[in-house]
Write a protein that holds these residues in place. Sequence first.
Motif, PDB file in Angstrom:
ATOM      1  N   ILE A 171      56.606 116.396  25.969  1.00 54.06           N
ATOM      2  CA  ILE A 171      56.126 115.047  25.652  1.00 54.06           C
ATOM      3  C   ILE A 171      54.852 114.735  26.435  1.00 54.06           C
ATOM      4  CG2 ILE A 171      56.671 112.585  25.885  1.00 54.06           C
ATOM      5  CD1 ILE A 171      59.535 113.278  25.110  1.00 54.06           C
ATOM      6  N   GLY A 172      54.812 115.108  27.699  1.00 54.44           N
ATOM      7  CA  GLY A 172      53.589 114.911  28.480  1.00 54.44           C
ATOM      8  C   GLY A 172      52.423 115.704  27.914  1.00 54.44           C
ATOM      9  N   LEU A 173      52.681 116.942  27.524  1.00 56.95           N
ATOM     10  CA  LEU A 173      51.655 117.779  26.903  1.00 56.95           C
ATOM     11  C   LEU A 173      51.157 117.132  25.619  1.00 56.95           C
ATOM     12  CD1 LEU A 173      50.071 120.439  26.446  1.00 56.95           C
ATOM     13  CD2 LEU A 173      52.166 121.378  25.421  1.00 56.95           C
ATOM     14  N   THR A 174      52.065 116.602  24.830  1.00 56.15           N
ATOM     15  CA  THR A 174      51.690 115.954  23.568  1.00 56.15           C
ATOM     16  C   THR A 174      50.718 114.802  23.812  1.00 56.15           C
ATOM     17  OG1 THR A 174      53.793 116.546  22.522  1.00 56.15           O
ATOM     18  CG2 THR A 174      52.601 114.664  21.600  1.00 56.15           C
ATOM     19  N   LYS A 175      51.023 113.960  24.772  1.00 58.24           N
ATOM     20  CA  LYS A 175      50.177 112.798  25.048  1.00 58.24           C
ATOM     21  C   LYS A 175      48.811 113.220  25.587  1.00 58.24           C
ATOM     22  CE  LYS A 175      54.013 109.607  25.868  1.00 58.24           C
ATOM     23  NZ  LYS A 175      53.614 108.572  24.894  1.00 58.24           N
ATOM     24  N   ALA A 176      48.799 114.194  26.502  1.00 56.81           N
ATOM     25  CA  ALA A 176      47.523 114.650  27.066  1.00 56.81           C
ATOM     26  C   ALA A 176      46.672 115.341  26.008  1.00 56.81           C
ATOM     27  CB  ALA A 176      47.790 115.594  28.238  1.00 56.81           C
ATOM     28  N   ALA A 177      47.302 116.207  25.202  1.00 56.09           N
ATOM     29  CA  ALA A 177      46.562 116.910  24.162  1.00 56.09           C
ATOM     30  C   ALA A 177      46.030 115.939  23.105  1.00 56.09           C
ATOM     31  CB  ALA A 177      47.448 117.966  23.509  1.00 56.09           C
ATOM     32  N   ALA A 178      46.807 114.899  22.818  1.00 52.87           N
ATOM     33  CA  ALA A 178      46.352 113.900  21.846  1.00 52.87           C
ATOM     34  C   ALA A 178      45.050 113.255  22.300  1.00 52.87           C
ATOM     35  CB  ALA A 178      47.432 112.840  21.633  1.00 52.87           C
ATOM     36  N   LEU A 179      44.955 112.956  23.585  1.00 55.34           N
ATOM     37  CA  LEU A 179      43.734 112.349  24.114  1.00 55.34           C
ATOM     38  C   LEU A 179      42.580 113.337  24.124  1.00 55.34           C
ATOM     39  CD1 LEU A 179      45.214 110.287  27.091  1.00 55.34           C
ATOM     40  CD2 LEU A 179      44.533 109.442  24.827  1.00 55.34           C
ATOM     41  N   ASP A 180      42.866 114.589  24.488  1.00 53.17           N
ATOM     42  CA  ASP A 180      41.813 115.606  24.524  1.00 53.17           C
ATOM     43  C   ASP A 180      41.252 115.888  23.134  1.00 53.17           C
ATOM     44  OD1 ASP A 180      42.087 115.925  27.249  1.00 53.17           O
ATOM     45  OD2 ASP A 180      43.310 117.745  27.119  1.00 53.17           O
ATOM     46  N   LEU A 181      42.108 115.888  22.127  1.00 57.51           N
ATOM     47  CA  LEU A 181      41.699 116.339  20.801  1.00 57.51           C
ATOM     48  C   LEU A 181      41.303 115.205  19.857  1.00 57.51           C
ATOM     49  CD1 LEU A 181      44.307 119.208  20.224  1.00 57.51           C
ATOM     50  CD2 LEU A 181      42.005 119.341  21.189  1.00 57.51           C
ATOM     51  N   ALA A 182      41.616 113.967  20.223  1.00 58.62           N
ATOM     52  CA  ALA A 182      41.286 112.833  19.350  1.00 58.62           C
ATOM     53  C   ALA A 182      39.802 112.762  18.986  1.00 58.62           C
ATOM     54  CB  ALA A 182      41.737 111.524  19.996  1.00 58.62           C
ATOM     55  N   PRO A 183      38.885 113.002  19.920  1.00 60.74           N
ATOM     56  CA  PRO A 183      37.463 112.939  19.550  1.00 60.74           C
ATOM     57  C   PRO A 183      37.062 113.986  18.514  1.00 60.74           C
ATOM     58  CG  PRO A 183      37.728 112.828  21.935  1.00 60.74           C
ATOM     59  CD  PRO A 183      39.052 113.237  21.375  1.00 60.74           C
ATOM     60  N   HIS A 184      37.913 114.986  18.325  1.00 65.25           N
ATOM     61  CA  HIS A 184      37.613 116.069  17.390  1.00 65.25           C
ATOM     62  C   HIS A 184      38.379 115.930  16.073  1.00 65.25           C
ATOM     63  CE1 HIS A 184      35.563 118.076  20.703  1.00 65.25           C
ATOM     64  NE2 HIS A 184      36.625 117.818  21.446  1.00 65.25           N
ATOM     65  N   GLY A 185      38.998 114.782  15.864  1.00 64.24           N
ATOM     66  CA  GLY A 185      39.696 114.552  14.611  1.00 64.24           C
ATOM     67  C   GLY A 185      41.038 115.232  14.493  1.00 64.24           C
TER      68      GLY A 185
END
Length: 269
Positions: A171-185
Amino acid sequence: MTAVVTGAARGIGRACALTFAEQGADLVLLDVAEDIEGVGYPLGNVSQLEHTAALCEERGAAVLTAVADVRDQAAVEKAVDGALDRFGGIDVLVNCAGVAGPSGKPVHEASPDEWHLMIDIDLSGTWRMVRAVGAVMVRRHSGSIVNIASTAGLVGYRNFSGYVAAKHGVIGLTKAAALDLAPHGVRVNAVCPGSVRDDRELDGLMLSEIARSLGVDVTEHETVFVRDQPGNALVEAWDVARAVLWLATGESRHATGSVVTVDGGFSAR
């Protein structure tokens, strides 16, 4: 749409694969397809992985299978390269690969090897797939990743410290990855199933293994687990797969970093 599904030989992974096939997706199905030393119950095998593929093909899907251990970064990258060679891109990643054991011991009795094995498969394996497929999606500026966590990622369970820690980590990975990848669609979300009934059609065994680890009589385990369900019923793997499908498609286009529970209200108590 091309979807990569790990842990696809049986259980929730197979349910997800079939659900995507029915929606017209092309599929890349990954599984370790052999037993792993230290995991105290049989894992999916090559025959089950090929059976999943055949069922998907019956539904009109083009399918590529790959035997890959998510503990092995090179094997993960080889499988991703194979997906790109066959289909040209990846739109969806569903991380279903995971194990419920080694478990069944209090935290002070778990060995370092047991701890590392659980983390390496359930948490680091998910990260390896996110890393490899996420890079592909960033280049395309689109994609959806859905990680299968668990109610064990939201609450604690006795005698399952490694599993609980790994799923909290997902779950922590999901939230962090979501923030990292959001600018890339690219969107990243998690689904937390509760007690999922073992479905013979899907060759599911996870709930039986959890029962065994807890010392629950396997012949009565469904009755025992239902007692803890506010809805007085176990979750079906198909319920989880439909939630995954929603998160994978444009129907959930503003959902990222989200944690969706499919647990019949268990974690709401």
